[in-house]
Design an enzyme around this catalytic site. Structure first.
Site, short mmCIF file in Angstrom:
data_model
loop_
_atom_site.label_atom_id
_atom_site.label_comp_id
_atom_site.label_asym_id
_atom_site.label_seq_id
_atom_site.Cartn_x
_atom_site.Cartn_y
_atom_site.Cartn_z
N HIS A 20 0.86 -1.18 0.00
CA HIS A 20 0.00 0.00 0.00
C HIS A 20 0.90 1.24 0.00
O HIS A 20 2.14 1.12 -0.12
CB HIS A 20 -0.95 -0.03 1.20
CG HIS A 20 -0.27 -0.31 2.51
ND1 HIS A 20 0.63 0.56 3.08
CD2 HIS A 20 -0.32 -1.38 3.35
CE1 HIS A 20 1.07 0.06 4.21
NE2 HIS A 20 0.52 -1.13 4.40
N GLU A 21 0.28 2.39 0.18
CA GLU A 21 1.03 3.66 0.13
C GLU A 21 2.14 3.73 1.18
O GLU A 21 3.13 4.43 0.97
CB GLU A 21 0.07 4.84 0.32
CG GLU A 21 -0.49 5.38 -0.97
CD GLU A 21 0.60 5.92 -1.89
OE1 GLU A 21 1.35 6.80 -1.49
OE2 GLU A 21 0.69 5.42 -3.03
N SER A 29 -1.59 -3.61 5.81
CA SER A 29 -2.09 -4.71 4.96
C SER A 29 -3.26 -5.41 5.62
O SER A 29 -4.07 -6.05 4.96
CB SER A 29 -0.98 -5.72 4.71
OG SER A 29 0.14 -5.08 4.13
N HIS A 76 4.11 1.25 2.15
CA HIS A 76 5.27 0.59 1.54
C HIS A 76 5.86 1.47 0.42
O HIS A 76 7.07 1.58 0.27
CB HIS A 76 4.86 -0.75 0.95
CG HIS A 76 4.29 -1.73 1.94
ND1 HIS A 76 2.96 -2.06 1.96
CD2 HIS A 76 4.87 -2.44 2.94
CE1 HIS A 76 2.74 -2.94 2.92
NE2 HIS A 76 3.88 -3.19 3.54
P1 AMP Z 1 4.87 -5.24 6.40
O1 AMP Z 1 4.67 -5.58 4.96
O2 AMP Z 1 3.61 -4.96 7.13
O3 AMP Z 1 5.79 -6.19 7.11
O4 AMP Z 1 5.63 -3.83 6.40
C1 AMP Z 1 6.81 -3.65 5.67
C2 AMP Z 1 7.40 -2.30 6.02
O5 AMP Z 1 6.46 -1.28 5.68
C3 AMP Z 1 7.69 -2.15 7.51
O6 AMP Z 1 8.91 -1.45 7.67
C4 AMP Z 1 6.52 -1.34 7.99
O7 AMP Z 1 6.81 -0.56 9.13
C5 AMP Z 1 6.27 -0.46 6.79
N1 AMP Z 1 4.90 0.07 6.84
C6 AMP Z 1 3.75 -0.64 6.98
N2 AMP Z 1 2.69 0.19 7.05
C7 AMP Z 1 3.18 1.45 6.96
C8 AMP Z 1 2.59 2.76 6.98
N3 AMP Z 1 1.28 2.94 7.11
N4 AMP Z 1 3.40 3.82 6.86
C9 AMP Z 1 4.75 3.67 6.74
N5 AMP Z 1 5.36 2.47 6.71
C10 AMP Z 1 4.60 1.38 6.82
#
Ligand code: AMP
Length: 283
Positions: free
Chosen positions: A34-35, A186, A37
């Site tokens: 999403h945004e 997510s 990432h």
């Molecule tokens: P995930 O796919 O949930 O493991 O997240 C991958 C990376 O994206 C991690 O470093 C998260 O902290 C970051 N991330 C997830 N959601 C957000 C968000 N809303 N804003 C900024 N970074 C995010």
């Protein structure tokens, strides 16, 4: 953009880019992009780095009763987003590629991993640290980009990198939110429309805490109590913790000085959500 599944292919691509004088940035994700990432990927690009995105739903960071099986895996959409945002290389390994037979190593960052989310999800951060260490070893980036949305994870990864003398800059990036304040995640797709509405209690309570700190509130106990009260007053929000801590050590604060992390976890229906506000440079 190239998409590869094998460790050997990543190494080959990165080696070629380095030989051509590029620096390398890694954005580790579990996909379902999403945004939030996208903002990490843009940060890597803005730093002029070869932008490497990993997509891997890491089984070892899920507990036995968690959502590993149903975690969203929209691979084509993820590749589209990476392409659109200018990723150079996507690494989407299988579990067998990352954890071949005989795999036996776990990395654990003591203390920081036992608090907050770690107390509710035993072993979660061990899985995170182990996979992040592997990804850093595979890609050997100059910088790795993480979201402040997962502030405990960011603190733990920074600790691990420092403790293991890893030659990588760990970059924290601000939380990206929906227009109404909900932190992008997510897992938001799990929320029904009614739950989606209830989930706004988290960002709303934290926004008030932020204003209170900026207005001079320094009593950590008072901040915690007020955030908890607001969350408990919201219908259908089951509070798991409210923490007012040092953002680097995650130690509880009595008083806020130059920096503070106010972090919450709550269940909204069956979905577990986290959010936080991180303030540095106070005084
Ligand atoms: P995930 O796919 O949930 O493991 O997240 C991958 C990376 O994206 C991690 O470093 C998260 O902290 C970051 N991330 C997830 N959601 C957000 C968000 N809303 N804003 C900024 N970074 C995010």
């Amino acid at each position: 953009m190239k998409a590869v599944e094998r460790i050997s292919e990543v190494r080959q691509e990165v080696r070629a880019a380095r030989a051509a004088g590029r620096r390398v940035g890694l954005v580790p994700t579990m996909g379902a992009l999403h945004e939030g990432h996208a903002s990490l990927l843009r940060a890597a690009r803005a730093d002029g780095r070869l932008a490497v995105v990993s997509l891997f739903v890491n089984p070892t960071q899920f507990g036995p009763n968690e959502d590993f099986g149903r975690y969203p895996r929209p691979v084509e959409r993820d590749l589209d987003l990476c392409r659109r945002e200018g990723a150079d290389l996507v690494f989407a390994p299988s579990a067998a590629e990352m954890y071949p037979p005989g795999f036996a190593t776990t990395i654990r960052v003591a203390r920081l991993s036992e608090k907050m989310c770690g107390a509710l999800r035993p072993g979660h951060f061990d899985g995170v640290c182990t996979v992040v260490a592997k990804l850093l070893a595979i890609v050997q980036p100059d910088a790795a980009y993480f979201g402040e949305k997962d502030a405990q994870q960011l603190a733990i990864v920074r600790r691990m990198a420092a403790d293991l003398d890893l030659v990588v800059e760990i970059r924290g990036c601000p939380t990206v939110r929906e227009p109404d304040g909900l932190a992008m995640s997510s897992r938001n797709v799990y929320l029904s429309p009614a739950e989606r509405q209830r989930a706004l209690a988290l960002s709303a309570a934290l926004a008030v805490a932020r204003e209170d700190v900026l207005a001079g509130e320094r009593d950590a106990g008072k901040l915690a109590t007020q955030v908890r009260r607001r969350l408990e007053a919201a219908e259908g929000v089951d509070v798991q913790y409210v923490a007012v801590v040092d953002p680097d050590t995650l130690d509880d604060l009595a008083r806020v000085e130059d920096k503070v992390l106010v972090a919450v976890a709550a269940k909204v229906g069956a979905t577990r959500l986290i959010d936080n506000v991180l303030l540095r440079g106070l005084n």
